[in-house]
Design an enzyme around this catalytic site. Structure first.
Site, PDB file in Angstrom:
ATOM      1  N   LYS A  31      35.564 -11.382  10.367  1.00 26.67           N
ATOM      2  CA  LYS A  31      34.867 -10.246   9.737  1.00 26.67           C
ATOM      3  C   LYS A  31      34.787 -10.507   8.236  1.00 26.67           C
ATOM      4  O   LYS A  31      35.816 -10.629   7.570  1.00 26.67           O
ATOM      5  CB  LYS A  31      35.594  -8.939  10.018  1.00 26.67           C
ATOM      6  CG  LYS A  31      34.879  -7.726   9.415  1.00 26.67           C
ATOM      7  CD  LYS A  31      35.321  -6.410  10.015  1.00 26.67           C
ATOM      8  CE  LYS A  31      36.747  -6.092   9.705  1.00 26.67           C
ATOM      9  NZ  LYS A  31      37.140  -4.733  10.128  1.00 26.67           N
ATOM     10  N   CYS A  49      24.286  -8.523  -2.107  1.00 28.39           N
ATOM     11  CA  CYS A  49      23.421  -8.733  -0.945  1.00 28.39           C
ATOM     12  C   CYS A  49      23.820  -7.832   0.223  1.00 28.39           C
ATOM     13  O   CYS A  49      25.013  -7.659   0.494  1.00 28.39           O
ATOM     14  CB  CYS A  49      23.538 -10.201  -0.513  1.00 28.39           C
ATOM     15  SG  CYS A  49      22.710 -10.588   1.037  1.00 28.39           S
ATOM     16  N   CYS A  51      21.596  -8.198   3.117  1.00 31.20           N
ATOM     17  CA  CYS A  51      20.729  -8.725   4.183  1.00 31.20           C
ATOM     18  C   CYS A  51      21.339  -9.989   4.810  1.00 31.20           C
ATOM     19  O   CYS A  51      20.822 -10.496   5.800  1.00 31.20           O
ATOM     20  CB  CYS A  51      19.338  -9.075   3.637  1.00 31.20           C
ATOM     21  SG  CYS A  51      19.254 -10.621   2.707  1.00 31.20           S
ATOM     22  N   HIS A  64      16.121 -10.999   0.610  1.00 29.35           N
ATOM     23  CA  HIS A  64      15.669  -9.879   1.441  1.00 29.35           C
ATOM     24  C   HIS A  64      14.138  -9.767   1.439  1.00 29.35           C
ATOM     25  O   HIS A  64      13.556  -9.259   2.414  1.00 29.35           O
ATOM     26  CB  HIS A  64      16.279  -8.552   0.964  1.00 29.35           C
ATOM     27  CG  HIS A  64      16.015  -8.261  -0.465  1.00 29.35           C
ATOM     28  ND1 HIS A  64      16.879  -8.645  -1.467  1.00 29.35           N
ATOM     29  CD2 HIS A  64      14.973  -7.655  -1.083  1.00 29.35           C
ATOM     30  CE1 HIS A  64      16.392  -8.266  -2.635  1.00 29.35           C
ATOM     31  NE2 HIS A  64      15.226  -7.674  -2.441  1.00 29.35           N
TER      32      HIS A  64
END
Lengths: 82, 82
Positions: A31, A49, A51, A64
């Site tokens: 993760k 960020c 995206c 993006h």
């Protein structure tokens, strides 16, 4: 057509293929959580960020724009002002 | 199987379907950019969503756990410490 592994769920009206968001960033990490200290931001603000396509992740590099164009999406960064 | 609209690109080895990341947040907005002021963070830190599935967007509500499980992804939030 090889789909990315993803769950296919049958909702009342349509089948939605849910696929990965992050294709290549830090994939051996189960993760990817990023911690930043506002005090350590250089200059007045930092652009992060959201995206998962940026070459300078966790910072935004404008990737993006291409993503949004290719997929008709509308994602954009998080800007943190000091 | 109704796929979400997305560009299909043919790379050397496999076809990758690139689909939207954001399915439902602020969709009438052409690009969702969030600005936050570090000084206005309540408490020691704030946790910001990067999976676009949070019910408390732009803040994280843990929705990435379900997303990661369903799609074998590894996304997680951005934590900003004051």
């Amino acid at each position: 057509l090889l789909l990315q592994p993803g769950a296919v769920t049958q909702s009342r009206t349509r089948t939605v293929v849910m696929s990965k968001i992050n294709e290549s960033i830090d994939k051996e990490n189960p993760k990817v959580v990023t911690m930043v200290k506002a005090k350590e931001i250089e200059g007045a603000k930092a652009v992060y960020c959201r995206c998962w396509k940026s070459g300078t992740f966790p910072l935004c590099d404008g990737a993006h724009v291409k993503h949004n164009k290719e997929t008709e999406d509308n994602v954009g960064p998080l800007i943190v002002e000091k």
